[in-house]
Design an enzyme around this catalytic site. Structure first.
Site, PDB file in Angstrom:
ATOM      1  N   CYS A 111       0.831  -1.196   0.000  1.00  0.00           N
ATOM      2  CA  CYS A 111       0.000   0.000   0.000  1.00  0.00           C
ATOM      3  C   CYS A 111       0.872   1.256   0.000  1.00  0.00           C
ATOM      4  O   CYS A 111       0.634   2.195  -0.758  1.00  0.00           O
ATOM      5  CB  CYS A 111      -0.931  -0.012   1.206  1.00  0.00           C
ATOM      6  SG  CYS A 111      -2.129   1.355   1.225  1.00  0.00           S
ATOM      7  N   CYS A 112       1.900   1.263   0.861  1.00  0.00           N
ATOM      8  CA  CYS A 112       2.823   2.403   0.892  1.00  0.00           C
ATOM      9  C   CYS A 112       3.513   2.589  -0.451  1.00  0.00           C
ATOM     10  O   CYS A 112       3.751   3.708  -0.895  1.00  0.00           O
ATOM     11  CB  CYS A 112       3.876   2.205   1.984  1.00  0.00           C
ATOM     12  SG  CYS A 112       3.266   2.365   3.678  1.00  0.00           S
ATOM     13  N   CYS A 194      -0.728   8.693   6.995  1.00  0.00           N
ATOM     14  CA  CYS A 194      -2.110   8.461   6.568  1.00  0.00           C
ATOM     15  C   CYS A 194      -2.998   8.241   7.794  1.00  0.00           C
ATOM     16  O   CYS A 194      -2.566   7.692   8.810  1.00  0.00           O
ATOM     17  CB  CYS A 194      -2.172   7.248   5.650  1.00  0.00           C
ATOM     18  SG  CYS A 194      -1.380   7.499   4.040  1.00  0.00           S
ATOM     19  N   CYS A 197      -3.339   4.769   9.449  1.00  0.00           N
ATOM     20  CA  CYS A 197      -2.068   4.179   9.878  1.00  0.00           C
ATOM     21  C   CYS A 197      -1.364   5.019  10.937  1.00  0.00           C
ATOM     22  O   CYS A 197      -0.184   4.783  11.234  1.00  0.00           O
ATOM     23  CB  CYS A 197      -1.143   4.002   8.676  1.00  0.00           C
ATOM     24  SG  CYS A 197      -1.772   2.826   7.455  1.00  0.00           S
ATOM     25  N   CYS A 222       8.277   3.261   5.401  1.00  0.00           N
ATOM     26  CA  CYS A 222       7.353   2.938   4.324  1.00  0.00           C
ATOM     27  C   CYS A 222       8.029   2.674   2.992  1.00  0.00           C
ATOM     28  O   CYS A 222       7.363   2.327   2.023  1.00  0.00           O
ATOM     29  CB  CYS A 222       6.335   4.078   4.159  1.00  0.00           C
ATOM     30  SG  CYS A 222       7.117   5.660   3.834  1.00  0.00           S
TER      31      CYS A 222
END
Length: 241
Positions: A111-112, A194, A197, A222
């Site tokens: 995702c990162c 985010c 997170c 990340c």
């Protein structure tokens, strides 16, 4: 402002001037958090020729998104925003789910990669150097941080001008120059990423404890700062890898 902080400010200004002189094209990567707002002020208030961009992941807190307007109001500057590729986001959500990053480190890093690393690579495509607000004091993944280093994967220079600054010095600077700050800091968020997170930290936790809090301390990067991850992987005991 204490003489010690004044000396650090003068050194910071000289370093930023030197970076701009050495590199025709250089950018600050801003998370819109405290350290990056300090650097934003140091750059924009003095007209240093360093561009500023931010990664708008699509999942930032509303308070963070609001900082774009606050910078515009204070400095007359539009921070350049880089967004993830919609197709990549859609494929990730379709295949894994919107919040699949909670399920494993691999899915979180995927995702990162989509929301942060790929946009960062685009942002840095045409520069010879970039600047970050990283500090050694922030976490175990940054204790070996250098003020200047080579970003090998992108083959460009990388500068961390606040590497030896303390959190107290950062906030003393912000107060001394009345720099706009993200409202989340007042709610216990020293490090801001985010929304799903990031959480507020508890007393005694390090400043990045609220980032990916469900993971172990030595995975909390990340992919933007790959050198940090390499250092931790080499130095961590086998049980932590």
């Amino acid at each position: 402002m204490t003489p010690e902080l004044q000396a650090k400010v003068e050194r910071l200004d000289a370093l930023l001037d030197s970076i701009a002189a050495r590199h025709e094209s250089v950018k600050l990567a801003s998370s819109l958090a405290a350290e990056d707002m300090l650097l934003t002020h140091a750059i924009l208030s003095r007209g240093v020729k360093i561009g500023i961009f931010s990664l708008n992941t699509g999942r930032l807190h509303a308070e963070t998104v609001g900082m774009y307007d606050r910078v515009k109001e204070r400095y007359g500057y539009d921070i350049e925003q880089f967004h993830p590729q919609p197709e990549a986001v859609e494929a990730y959500v379709r295949d894994h789910g919107l919040n699949a990053f909670y399920e494993s480190v691999e899915l979180r890093k995927d995702c990162c990669g989509i929301r942060k690393v790929e946009p960062l690579n685009r942002a840095l495509k045409d520069v010879s150097a970039w600047v970050t607000g990283q500090r050694r004091e922030q976490s175990v993944t940054r204790v070996e941080l250098h003020e200047e280093e080579h970003d090998a994967p992108r083959n460009i220079a990388k500068f961390n001008p606040l590497a030896d600054w303390t959190e107290a010095e950062v906030w003393d600077y912000l107060k001394a120059f009345d720099v706009p700050v993200n409202p989340l800091h007042a709610r216990g968020y020293p490090s801001i990423g985010c929304e799903p997170c990031t959480r507020a930290i508890r007393p005694g936790e390090d400043s990045r404890a609220g980032r990916w809090w469900w993971e172990s301390r030595d995975t909390k990067e990340c992919g933007l700062h790959v050198t940090n991850i390499k250092i931790v992987a080499e130095e961590a005991p086998s049980s932590a890898i």
